[in-house]
Scaffold this active site. Structure first.
Site, PDB file in Angstrom:
ATOM      1  N   VAL A 149       0.875  -1.209  -0.130  1.00  0.00           N
ATOM      2  CA  VAL A 149       0.178  -0.102   0.013  1.00  0.00           C
ATOM      3  C   VAL A 149       1.003   1.327  -0.112  1.00  0.00           C
ATOM      4  CG1 VAL A 149      -1.786   1.365   1.470  1.00  0.00           C
ATOM      5  CG2 VAL A 149      -1.634  -1.150   1.428  1.00  0.00           C
ATOM      6  N   LYS A 206      -5.539  -1.441  -2.999  1.00  0.00           N
ATOM      7  CA  LYS A 206      -4.816  -0.573  -1.751  1.00  0.00           C
ATOM      8  C   LYS A 206      -5.881  -0.264  -0.883  1.00  0.00           C
ATOM      9  CE  LYS A 206      -1.137   0.536  -5.081  1.00  0.00           C
ATOM     10  NZ  LYS A 206      -0.570   1.636  -5.828  1.00  0.00           N
TER      11      LYS A 206
END
Length: 439
Positions: free
Chosen positions: A134, A207
């Protein structure tokens, strides 16, 4: 020092080679900080013969990453292959079942199988770390999971795809079209030959799904993310937004509400004076709102060999020090089933772009359709200067761009109003709406 922690690295692309370089260059410093050396004992990749600019002498090569994951001389499996399915999934499952720690940068794998993998890791008493999955080099996972553990998180949001941010930045700064900005992103290597995963919002959705699960203590649910990309953003939208005091950014937004968790990815107008509006080019930024800490935002490189390798190394070091946290902040068995919230009313309302036929009554008809859905208009602006060259429809009738800003309203009401407007015969092309958020 104690015995070396033995690493098996699967995937020697941009990130994998970056990790090997980082671990080699900083070997002594890392060993001193951890209290034990790190040793790469095995690797796996598609092509043995490729020159990657790294020294692999003395390191066992495995054609099959699953074999590497179960190898006796590997204590930690580092998965950098990518992809939601096999071989990445099979290799990670094999490593966890064999009692080996796993570090991964694979957002797709975690977005689709994160909850199940977390259960496997906890059953085996091993770590599953994924900081690099992420926002690349931005330490947002550790920030939410550890630094903000004393907070109840109400919202996570951010620019999580550098390709889209580069394109939107170039469209504003250079006055070029989406197609022209995309071509430049591809030339510079920021966008793939097939850019759909990035510009369509899917990369950001993966994400966001991971970050929302971590922030709100739920199971991961990428299928519940509402997704819009930036393909339909025009230079006229960019100019109109700027003139109104906004910039357009592709945002991922996760919000916990009384009715559940709302996850959405879409182009968004943000005020020029907001911190997130200043994030330019390929940079990422992720914001968090906590009940005690308030608002905070982290900005940095969201991709690239060394930025991502930095996050991978951080995960390796944490586990090497004996710090093994629950992957999503709480035991996997305690994660709440994901409950999808309805799309809420958005602070600041909506930006609506219409291409209306230049005829008497067209604007009044649009206003009427809005009123029927209980939508209050903050402003209506006819912008002849935003018209495309040769501003005539296929019917030969002159058209004129009209920009509307609404007050707060529900998503459902907006969609019904715009569908009725498009069906009313006054629009030369489908209407477009962009949400407004005031961060």
């Amino acid at each position: 020092m104690t015995n070396a922690l033995r690493l098996g690295i699967a995937g020697l692309g941009t990130v994998g080679t970056g990790v090997v370089k980082l671990l080699s260059a900083d070997a002594d410093r890392l060993a001193m900080r951890i209290g034990r050396p790190l040793e790469i004992t095995g690797v796996s990749a598609r092509d043995r013969t490729k020159d990657r600019g790294i020294d692999l002498d003395g390191i066992a090569w495995h054609d099959d990453p699953v074999a590497l994951a179960r190898a006796d001389n590997v204590d930690m499996f580092v998965e950098l292959m990518g992809g939601e399915g096999d071989p990445a999934k099979a290799a990670v499952e094999t490593a966890l079942k064999a009692g080996k720690h796993v570090v991964t940068a694979n957002k797709a794998l975690l977005a689709h199988h994160g909850t199940a993998l977390a259960r496997l890791a906890e059953d085996g008493g091993v770590g599953l770390n994924y900081e690099a999955a992420v926002a690349g080099g931005i330490p947002i996972v550790k920030t939410v999971r550890e630094s903000l553990a004393g907070n109840r998180i109400a919202r996570v949001f951010g620019i999580m795809n550098g390709t889209c941010n580069f394109i939107l930045t170039m469209m504003e700064n250079e006055g070029v079209s989406f197609a022209e900005a995309l071509a430049e992103a591809q030339r510079l290597g920021y966008a793939e030959a097939d850019p759909t995963f990035d510009v369509g919002g899917l990369d950001t959705a993966h994400k966001l799904a991971i970050l929302s699960a971590l922030a709100f203590g739920t199971e991961v649910s990428v299928s519940s993310v509402y997704v819009e990309g930036i393909e339909h953003i025009t230079r006229q939208d960019i100019r109109a937004a700027r003139d109104l005091g906004f910039r357009i950014k592709l945002l991922g937004v996760g919000v916990e509400t009384d009715s559940g968790v709302e996850q959405r990815v879409h182009p968004t107008l943000v005020p020029m004076d907001s911190p997130i509006a200043d994030v330019q080019g390929v940079f990422n930024a992720v914001g968090v709102t906590g009940d005690f800490v308030g608002d905070l935002m982290l900005e940095g490189q969201g991709a690239g060999a060394f930025a991502t390798a930095s996050s991978v190394a951080s995960d390796i070091v944490d586990i090497a020090r004996g710090h093994v946290a629950a992957p999503f902040g709480a035991p996997a068995t305690a994660l709440k089933p994901y409950r999808r919230a309805r799309m809420r009313a958005h602070e600041g309302g909506y930006y609506v772009a219409l291409e209306l036929y230049d005829r008497i009554g067209a604007v009044a008809a649009v206003a009427q359709r809005m009123a029927e859905q209980g939508i209050s208009l903050d402003s209506i602006v006819q912008r002849a200067d935003l018209a495309e060259p040769n501003g005539a429809s296929a019917k030969g009738e002159q058209t004129r761009p009209v920009i509307m800003i609404t007050h707060d309203t529900l998503e459902k009401s907006m969609r019904e109003a715009l569908a009725n407007i498009d069906a009313g015969g006054h629009t030369a092309r489908p209407s477009r709406m962009i949400r407004i958020e005031r961060f």
